[in-house]
Design a protein around this motif. Structure first.
Motif, short mmCIF file in Angstrom:
data_model
loop_
_atom_site.label_atom_id
_atom_site.label_comp_id
_atom_site.label_asym_id
_atom_site.label_seq_id
_atom_site.Cartn_x
_atom_site.Cartn_y
_atom_site.Cartn_z
N HIS A 1 45.95 46.30 -14.83
CA HIS A 1 45.05 47.43 -15.00
C HIS A 1 45.60 48.33 -16.09
O HIS A 1 46.80 48.63 -16.11
CB HIS A 1 44.90 48.19 -13.69
N ALA A 2 44.74 48.77 -16.99
CA ALA A 2 45.18 49.50 -18.18
C ALA A 2 44.86 50.98 -18.07
O ALA A 2 43.70 51.36 -17.86
CB ALA A 2 44.51 48.92 -19.42
N VAL B 215 35.12 47.08 -14.80
CA VAL B 215 36.19 48.07 -14.63
C VAL B 215 35.58 49.46 -14.83
O VAL B 215 34.58 49.62 -15.54
CB VAL B 215 37.37 47.86 -15.61
N ARG B 216 36.21 50.45 -14.22
CA ARG B 216 35.75 51.83 -14.32
C ARG B 216 36.94 52.72 -14.65
O ARG B 216 38.06 52.46 -14.21
CB ARG B 216 35.08 52.29 -13.01
N TYR B 217 36.66 53.77 -15.43
CA TYR B 217 37.71 54.68 -15.85
C TYR B 217 37.27 56.12 -15.64
O TYR B 217 36.12 56.47 -15.96
CB TYR B 217 38.05 54.50 -17.34
N ALA B 218 38.17 56.95 -15.16
CA ALA B 218 37.96 58.40 -15.16
C ALA B 218 38.42 58.94 -16.51
O ALA B 218 39.50 58.57 -17.01
CB ALA B 218 38.74 59.06 -14.04
N LEU C 81 40.06 53.20 -12.37
CA LEU C 81 39.63 53.51 -11.00
C LEU C 81 39.59 52.21 -10.20
O LEU C 81 38.53 51.66 -9.89
CB LEU C 81 38.26 54.19 -11.04
N VAL C 82 40.78 51.73 -9.87
CA VAL C 82 40.92 50.47 -9.13
C VAL C 82 41.23 50.76 -7.68
O VAL C 82 40.59 50.24 -6.76
CB VAL C 82 42.03 49.61 -9.76
N GLY D 181 50.60 49.23 -8.44
CA GLY D 181 50.87 50.41 -9.22
C GLY D 181 52.20 50.39 -9.94
O GLY D 181 52.67 51.42 -10.43
N ARG D 182 52.82 49.21 -10.06
CA ARG D 182 54.09 49.09 -10.76
C ARG D 182 53.84 48.90 -12.25
O ARG D 182 53.01 48.06 -12.64
CB ARG D 182 54.90 47.91 -10.23
N PRO D 183 54.54 49.65 -13.12
CA PRO D 183 54.39 49.43 -14.57
C PRO D 183 54.85 48.02 -14.95
O PRO D 183 55.91 47.57 -14.51
CB PRO D 183 55.31 50.49 -15.18
N ARG D 184 54.04 47.33 -15.77
CA ARG D 184 54.38 45.98 -16.19
C ARG D 184 54.54 45.86 -17.70
O ARG D 184 54.95 44.80 -18.19
CB ARG D 184 53.32 44.97 -15.73
#
Length: 394
Positions: free
Chosen positions: A126-127, A39-42, A56-57, A149-152
């Motif tokens: 995705h977190a 996984v990658r994060y900005a 960053l998905v 992209g829906r909040p779960r």
């Protein structure tokens, strides 16, 4: 991996959060964009001023991390998130020059989001991760999104004895909240689990239509009373002696001054007792369908004087929003009870008792957290004891 390239070595909020979430032996984290990472994060906006980790998905998920519930943010924050979110949506996040974190996991289950997706029956989650200054009383929180992209849900992580106890307390509370009678609704509990020494609660996502409350400094007195009375009628006044005895047991082994302050409150007064939310502040509530939605119930308890939530809102707003010292926050409590106490059924003597009793309760909570591995909150200790020394005995 060189230690200087591992954000978990940092002593700031970015280091604290990455240690709590990616601290297992099978996980490596590095600064830099590695397309082969699990996984990658900005990092928004920068490494030294990190406030948010964006997954960053896909442009859709990255944009949702910024734009979901943006109506809850203060105007300045809302505008900044909207601008960056629009760049993410059209695939131009690189224009922000935000650094990237690359996370490699030996097994999928080494990552908390993958573990939770399996339990929640989701193919993938995705977190998006908020960054706060390091604090042993805080819990890292993951906002979870699906591929669309829906909040779960929101995942709260208890990582030391004190915060693990807070997660357990909230899970118990959310299963026991009443409905009706003006009691403000709360997001439901979806999952309570444990993962590699952490205590995890996943709370359902809020409705998409929630908005920031207007005039956040105005106490919502009817809702406070509904919480205190669990949506039912007022309780008859009762002596405070039972509360004081409970406090004496909780104070065992503590600074002996607190026992002197408790004894000074033993004046024979009777008050209405009930529940309190325990962290009633404007940033834990939103407007929804003409009423309030209230969350973060981990500090809820029963058997306290009606008025504690009003006192807490005044104290914490002065402390957290305005940066005032504890003595000035105590004055804010007095002012709030003087202005609004009558609406809660409190006369002059009762208002003074509730103010002083709230300060004792707040110190006892701080003391108990310190014993749970969280350490002392320097804003409250020893400052609260010094404040109480000027107020008690009267």
């Amino acid at each position: 991996m060189p230690a200087q390239n591992d954000p978990r070595e940092r002593r700031d909020g970015l280091g604290w959060v990455t240690r709590a979430i990616f601290g297992d032996a099978g996980v490596t984290v590095s600064v830099g964009d590695d397309p082969g990472a699990t996984v990658r994060y900005a990092v928004i906006p920068s490494l030294d001023n990190a406030r948010f980790l964006l997954p960053l998905v896909s442009p859709r998920v990255t944009a949702a991390s910024l734009l979901a519930y943006n109506a809850l943010r203060p105007p300045k924050v809302r505008a900044g998130r909207a601008a960056v979110g629009m760049l993410a949506r059209v695939g131009l996040l690189g224009l922000t020059k935000a650094p990237t974190l690359s996370v490699h996991a030996t097994e999928p289950g080494d990552l908390l989001a993958a573990f939770l997706a399996d339990l929640l029956g989701e193919p993938r989650l995705h977190a998006a991760i908020g960054i706060r200054p390091p604090d042993p009383h805080h819990k890292p929180t993951l906002q979870l999104f699906d591929d669309r992209g829906r909040p779960r849900g929101y995942a709260k992580i208890g990582w030391n004895d004190g915060t693990r106890a807070m997660v357990r307390a909230e899970t118990a509370t959310l299963g026991d909240l009443p409905s009706g009678g003006g009691f403000p609704p709360a997001p439901r509990l979806l999952l309570h689990t444990r993962w590699r020494g952490r205590e995890i609660a996943v709370i359902e996502p809020m409705p998409r239509t929630v908005k920031r409350i207007r005039r956040p400094g105005r106490p919502r007195l009817e809702a406070m009373l509904a919480v205190a009375r669990r949506g039912g009628p007022a309780a008859p006044p009762a002596p405070v002696t039972g509360l004081l005895e409970t406090w004496r047991r909780r104070a065992a082994g503590a600074d002996p001054r607190i026992l002197d302050f408790i004894d000074a409150l033993d004046t024979g007064i009777s008050l209405e007792f009930g529940d309190w939310h325990g962290d009633w502040v404007p940033w834990n509530m939103a407007r929804h369908r003409g009423g309030l939605l209230v969350w973060d119930w981990e500090n809820r308890s029963a058997g306290v004087p009606v008025g504690f939530d009003l006192a807490h809102q005044a104290f914490q707003t002065a402390l957290s929003t305005h940066g005032r010292p504890a003595a000035a926050c105590a004055v804010a409590v007095d002012e709030a009870l003087r202005e609004h106490g009558a609406a809660l059924g409190l006369d002059g003597e009762a208002r003074r008792f509730v103010a002083d009793a709230y300060l004792v309760e707040l110190w006892l909570r701080t003391y108990e957290l310190s014993g749970g591995g969280a350490g002392w909150n320097p804003k409250l200790h020893p400052a609260l004891l010094d404040v109480l020394a000027t107020r008690l005995p009267r």
